[in-house]
Design a protein around this motif. Structure first.
Motif: not given
Length: 365
Positions: A77-106
């Motif tokens: 569980a801890i290993s999985i939890a250390n992946f970027p939160s889906l409830l926060e902004k993520a910026t691993l690449t040049a793109d910014v992913r927000t929770p709203q982006d995930l919701i709209e893509s779904l």
């Protein structure tokens, strides 16, 4: 997008969601991985601790493997939890992913096939954690029986194991409904938000309403002896429903009049597909036979079909996935028959009822 179509909560403007806002006080997190994944709920921790004490006394040679299994779950569980939160902004690449982006893509996805590669890593990995936890509790149930634990504790382990199965099922149903463009856009956004919370914390606020009811219906489905070729079995289930949970009672009264819900109910009750049911009805009508029993179905259809089921949660989930895949195929090919499972219809009904109650409570304030 118009202002009316936007969800009430602007997820882009916050950094995290406190899951406690979505849970009853009785379901607050007791044993949670460092960044939010629930390892054990308070109820689960109580029964695991009780079993641990009994193992230490009755079968001390199993204590080490038991503790290691529980520790492995937490590390996973801890290993999985250390992946970027889906409830926060993520910026691993040049793109910014927000929770709203995930919701709209779904909501806007057009994918019909397997979508695992389109889902966030945390969603896929978290599902693996839940399966591992489910298998662990299934093993602990058998161990509790072997060391003659109190029947109440054994039943509690069975109920928790089944609840995990229903959480897997709910995740499937949410994905089905989120992509259903016949539903209101704001309701689909609510479903997508529920999915993000489920993926982030591996819990769901609706499971406490859904799991006990569907377990009871499953038990009823096993005990009833539907007469294939007639609606007798469904009538028996309806009569039984009047003695069950109020939510299920309301669902039956308000929804069974819709043809697709009725067809989905027949599939659930008889354990065979809509197409097989139609073929069987035609055969019996041609032969002038009113009805047959479960053990005669394979003979009349000319193929081996499984119409009897056990109480095991694996059987429930297996039967559900068959009906789910059949429903998806019909929807994709625009064929006659149910395009959603009974579970789809019921979980949607529960969520709409809960939403209506929340709106009424908000209005009352």
């Amino acid at each position: 997008m118009t202002e009316e179509m936007k969800p009430e909560l602007n997820i882009q403007e916050f950094t995290s969601i406190d899951v406690s806002e979505f849970l009853d006080n009785t379901e607050r997190l007791e044993d949670t991985a460092e960044t939010g994944i629930i390892v054990l709920t308070p109820k689960q921790k109580v029964i695991v601790d009780e079993l641990s004490q009994k193992i230490a006394i009755s079968v001390p040679e199993k204590q080490e493997s038991f503790l290691k299994r529980m520790e492995n779950l937490k590390h996973l569980a801890i290993s999985i939890a250390n992946f970027p939160s889906l409830l926060e902004k993520a910026t691993l690449t040049a793109d910014v992913r927000t929770p709203q982006d995930l919701i709209e893509s779904l909501i806007n996805t057009e994918e019909d096939g397997e979508t695992s590669l389109q889902l966030p890593s945390k969603a896929t990995l978290g599902k693996g954690f839940l399966v591992a936890k489910l298998h662990t509790f299934s093993s602990l149930t058998r161990l509790a029986k072997q060391i003659n634990m109190d029947e109440k504790l054994i039943r509690a382990f069975k109920e928790e194991t089944a609840s995990m199965m229903f959480l897997l099922l709910a995740e499937d149903v949410y994905l089905n409904l989120v992509k259903d463009k016949t539903l209101a856009i704001d309701f689909r956004r609510q479903l997508a938000t529920s999915l993000l919370l489920l993926w982030e914390h591996r819990t769901d606020q609706n499971i406490s309403d859904i799991s006990p009811v569907l377990q009871s219906v499953w038990k009823a489905r096993r005990s009833l002896a539907p007469a294939f070729g007639t609606m007798m079995g469904t009538s028996e289930l309806i009569m039984f429903s009047f003695q069950m949970d109020e939510v299920w009672n309301k669902f039956i009264k308000s929804q069974l009049a819709f043809p697709e819900v009725n067809q989905a109910m027949e599939e659930f009750l008889f354990g065979i597909s809509y197409e097989q049911i139609q073929k069987l009805k035609l055969l019996l009508r041609e032969k002038g036979i009113g009805a047959i029993g479960r053990d005669e179905v394979s003979q009349f259809l000319g193929q081996t079909v499984k119409t009897d089921v056990s109480i095991d949660y694996k059987d429930f989930y297996s039967q559900y996935t068959v009906r789910r895949d059949n429903a998806r195929a019909r929807a994709r090919l625009n064929l006659a028959g149910p395009h959603r499972t009974l579970e789809d219809h019921f979980i949607r009904f529960v969520m709409e009822q809960n939403r209506e109650k929340q709106n009424n409570d908000r209005f009352a304030k």
